[in-house]
Design a protein around this motif. Structure first.
Motif, PDB file in Angstrom:
ATOM      1  N   ILE A  77       0.836  -1.203   0.000  1.00 41.61           N
ATOM      2  CA  ILE A  77       0.000   0.000   0.000  1.00 41.61           C
ATOM      3  C   ILE A  77       0.869   1.251   0.000  1.00 41.61           C
ATOM      4  CG2 ILE A  77      -1.652   1.346   1.348  1.00 41.61           C
ATOM      5  CD1 ILE A  77      -2.802  -1.337   2.356  1.00 41.61           C
ATOM      6  N   SER A 109      -4.731  -1.525  -3.938  1.00 41.86           N
ATOM      7  CA  SER A 109      -4.267  -0.246  -3.396  1.00 41.86           C
ATOM      8  C   SER A 109      -4.419   0.873  -4.420  1.00 41.86           C
ATOM      9  CB  SER A 109      -2.804  -0.362  -2.968  1.00 41.86           C
ATOM     10  OG  SER A 109      -2.631  -1.358  -1.988  1.00 41.86           O
ATOM     11  N   SER A 128      -7.549  -0.115   5.097  1.00 38.93           N
ATOM     12  CA  SER A 128      -7.394  -1.555   4.952  1.00 38.93           C
ATOM     13  C   SER A 128      -7.407  -2.257   6.303  1.00 38.93           C
ATOM     14  CB  SER A 128      -6.090  -1.881   4.214  1.00 38.93           C
ATOM     15  OG  SER A 128      -5.935  -3.280   4.067  1.00 38.93           O
ATOM     16  N   THR A 165       2.482   1.851  -3.357  1.00 37.11           N
ATOM     17  CA  THR A 165       1.510   2.361  -4.316  1.00 37.11           C
ATOM     18  C   THR A 165       1.250   3.842  -4.094  1.00 37.11           C
ATOM     19  OG1 THR A 165       0.452   0.189  -4.428  1.00 37.11           O
ATOM     20  CG2 THR A 165      -0.817   2.065  -5.240  1.00 37.11           C
ATOM     21  N   ALA A 170      -4.818   5.075   3.458  1.00 38.22           N
ATOM     22  CA  ALA A 170      -5.053   3.782   2.820  1.00 38.22           C
ATOM     23  C   ALA A 170      -4.769   2.627   3.769  1.00 38.22           C
ATOM     24  CB  ALA A 170      -4.199   3.659   1.559  1.00 38.22           C
TER      25      ALA A 170
END
Length: 208
Positions: free
Chosen positions: A91, A157, A112, A94, A108
């Protein structure tokens, strides 16, 4: 191969199914598909088994950039396995590639953590919440991608972050508000509890 995301009409239904993973009980996932390149995903959550700690502040340098509004409410924390840590790293990488910075990575990772506890979930049979899959509990039937794509941490992601990027002013929003703009959760405050741990995860892996 260049990945594209197909826009579909936004829906507003809510689903509720308990997921049991690694002794955690939670529910969640991405119900609606992308709208104008913004994914909508209602997520309901039962209380998982975890450690709840008091609101946390940190003296670590740079934490004010990662948590600019301070944490909101009591914070939760879980021990991470190697797989969960690797998913968090995916993540973060990304977020770097998309130019979302450390704050985007924190949002993010926290999202998650709420959706899947950083587990790249496959189909759980009778326990599955519709066809929700992956780190962000995205649904193939709602336009997030194929099962193979959604269970690829980088793809998942990218799907979340590229749509967060379309939210006007996301950088200046409290974490739970920014996450909610993408996820459209039935419990919009749930993301806030993971901000402290998500920030420390991002700080630890950002330069590695």
């Amino acid at each position: 191969m260049k990945t594209t995301f197909t826009a579909v009409t936004k829906t507003s239904f809510v689903r509720k199914t308990a997921l049991g993973v690694a002794s955690l009980a939670f529910v969640g996932g991405a119900v609606a598909g992308p709208v104008g390149h913004v994914f909508a995903s209602p997520a309901e959550h039962a209380a998982p088994a975890m450690t709840t700690v008091a609101q946390v502040t940190s003296d670590k340098p740079g934490m004010d950039k990662l948590v600019p509004h301070g944490t909101q409410g009591a914070q939760s924390s879980i021990d991470l396995s190697k797989d969960q840590t690797d998913n968090a790293k995916a993540i973060v990488e990304t977020a770097k590639k998309l130019g979302m910075g450390e704050r985007g990575a924190v949002i993010a990772v926290a999202t998650s953590m709420q959706e899947s506890k950083l587990e790249n979930l496959g189909h759980l049979g009778d326990m599955n919440d519709h066809d929700s899959l992956g780190l962000f509990q995205q649904r193939p039937s709602s336009g997030w991608g194929t099962p193979e794509q959604i269970t690829d941490p980088t793809y998942a992601s990218t799907a979340f972050l590229s749509n967060l990027k379309q939210v006007d002013g996301w950088q200046d929003m409290p974490l739970t508000d920014a996450a909610q703009k993408v996820q459209v959760s039935a419990f919009p405050d749930a993301y806030a509890q993971w901000e402290n741990q998500a920030a420390h995860i991002v700080q630890d892996v950002w330069t590695k």
